[in-house]
Scaffold this active site. Structure first.
Site: not given
Ligand SMILES: O=P(O)(O)OC[C@H](O)CO
Ligand code: FES
Length: 476
Positions: A47, A247, A309, A335, A400
């Site tokens: 951020h 946010k 969170r 956050s 992969c």
């Molecule tokens: O929703 P907040 O404010 O907890 O923020 C979460 C992240 O930092 C942003 O996705």
């Molecule tokens: S082959 Fe690994 S995620 Fe699809």
């Protein structure tokens, strides 16, 4: 010995910072992987520091953390893409919130921003809802992979003489002379001169083991959609205008070319509730479509997931010495915890050496600040890759296909300690692609089994009990 409890991004970076002064630093993580708690379920945003309430620890440490990521990315070989962020307004009420954010930025001493009008922002973000009126643009905001930061910090600790222990859940603490005896669930115990509690969602409960009452932590869930790399929706992180709670639901480009939509913010009872819900996902879908109307939820979705969170009533970080001394609690790291983490690490060391704790620490002269990373061969140049293949044909053996990860990279991760499929996933991105491991998981199991002699039935996806194969198979 100095013990750091909690191997998320905060604990790992604190351990690394202390390790610059003191060799004997032990990092204890309750889960069987570094960065697999709060750190993993995160938007991954670095951020800009413009919106945290002035005068809070969050405001002090967020901007500083943002600035420290340049050096950190070089030292830990991690990717930080400064893609910038926009907070966008669609009506007059939201326009006045943008004005408040600008005032906040000034109070937080954040100068790296611009107020953009409709045309300017649509030029930068053509797929944004055309009803946009104004944007608070912050070019220093960025994205990173939070678990990678934590894993590389833990590696740096090991390179510099520290130790990393996984599956160590702290269950009892006894004061012995001037030290703490730390007793873990597996009955092992260690004597520490000093302890840092960086236990994320559980920091308040761990503090109680030291006889300290911290602000109560309650989990607030955020649900997300992860989109694949087929469509480029945005160039930067798009925020709606914030509310006092959150946010908001965002659209975020990820480091490897995909996109996140989310998170919502819903209080839940359990610190173990990482489930996604139909109502929650619908909320995320509706809110993110308001930002980018062309987001296509009918295809290109790799997965949905949820993070928690570690929230407190005051919504600020809590960093302080425990009542009985020799323990620092680092708690309520909600956050922008990921952004602030490198600054939190420095703040904790300041705490140790200044009048607050008076611990005599001296910078080590033998400290190695650079940590390499297993190169993702597909991202290297073709000549280099061909040379590696000449030396080791497994560098040309694709395991992969979605994320183009070779057998050599997977074997390197195993050499570095990977034992579960998620260890491989977060170290190399194998099984992290569009098919979510449908094609490559069996091959990964086979390689882990061959390299470690663990039977495929005993290899876990992540936590204990998450076996992938239930009974004997013919061959994999
Ligand atoms: O929703 P907040 O404010 O907890 O923020 C979460 C992240 O930092 C942003 O996705
Ligand atoms: S082959 Fe690994 S995620 Fe699809």
């Amino acid at each position: 010995m100095i013990a750091v409890i909690g191997g998320g991004i905060v604990g790992s970076l604190i351990a690394r910072e202390i390790n610059k002064y003191e060799k004997d630093v032990y990092l204890f993580e309750a889960k069987n992987g570094i960065g697999m708690g709060v750190t993993k379920g995160n938007s991954g945003i670095v951020h800009g520091g413009y919106d945290d309430p002035p005068g809070t620890l969050r405001a002090e440490l967020c901007y500083m953390g943002n600035r420290l990521y340049d050096e950190l990315s070089k030292e830990l070989s991690i990717e930080v893409l400064r893609v910038g962020s926009h907070v966008v307004a669609f009506n007059n009420e939201e326009v006045s919130i943008i004005d408040e954010i600008e005032e906040n930025a000034i109070n937080n001493n954040v100068k790296e921003y611009k107020i953009l009008d409709k045309n300017e922002i649509l030029e930068m973000e053509p797929l944004l809802n055309q009803n946009v009126l104004k944007s608070f643009y912050c070019p220093i905001a960025g994205v990173t992979e939070p678990w990678e930061v934590a894993m590389q910090a833990a590696r740096s600790l090991e390179i510099n003489g520290g130790k990393v222990f996984k599956e160590k859940k702290l269950v009892e603490v006894n004061r012995k002379n001037n030290k703490y005896e730390l007793i873990f669930e597996d009955a092992s115990s260690y004597l520490a001169d000093l302890v840092v509690n960086a236990c994320g969602l559980y920091a308040d409960e761990v503090a109680k083991l030291f006889g300290d009452n911290l602000p109560f932590i309650f989990p607030v869930k955020g649900e997300y959609f992860l989109f694949g790399k087929d469509i480029k929706y945005t160039n930067s992180v798009i925020f709606p205008t914030p509310t006092p709670l959150t946010k908001g639901c965002l659209v975020v480009p990820t480091v490897d070319g995909g996109f996140l939509a989310g998170p919502n913010a819903r209080g839940v009872k359990s610190k173990k509730d990482f489930s996604t819900t139909p109502e929650g996902l619908l909320e995320v879908k509706e809110k993110s479509l308001k930002l980018i109307p062309s987001l296509d939820f009918s295809k290109n979705i790799v997965k949905v997931f949820a993070g928690l969170r570690p929230e407190t009533q005051k919504k600020d970080f809590y960093i302080d010495v425990g009542e009985h001394g020799n323990v620092i609690h680092v708690s309520g790291i909600r956050s922008p915890g990921l952004t602030a983490a490198p600054a939190i690490a420095k703040y904790v060391v300041e705490f140790l050496i200044t009048e607050k704790m008076h611990i005599g620490l001296r910078k080590r002269e033998d400290y190695i600040s650079h940590v390499g990373k297993i190169p993702h061969l597909v991202e290297t140049n073709l000549n280099y890759w061909e040379k590696v293949i000449e030396e080791d044909s497994e560098a040309g053996e694709m395991i992969c296909f979605c994320n183009k990860v070779t057998k050599k990279e997977i074997k390197e991760a195993i050499k570095n300690g990977a034992r579960t499929v998620d260890d491989i996933k977060f170290a190399t991105r194998a099984s992290f692609g569009e098919c979510q491991g449908s094609f490559c998981t069996s091959k990964i199991l086979k390689i882990i089994s061959e390299e470690t002699h663990i039977s495929p039935q005993d290899i876990q996806q992540n936590e204990k009990g998450s076996w992938i194969i239930a009974s004997e198979v013919r061959s994999i």
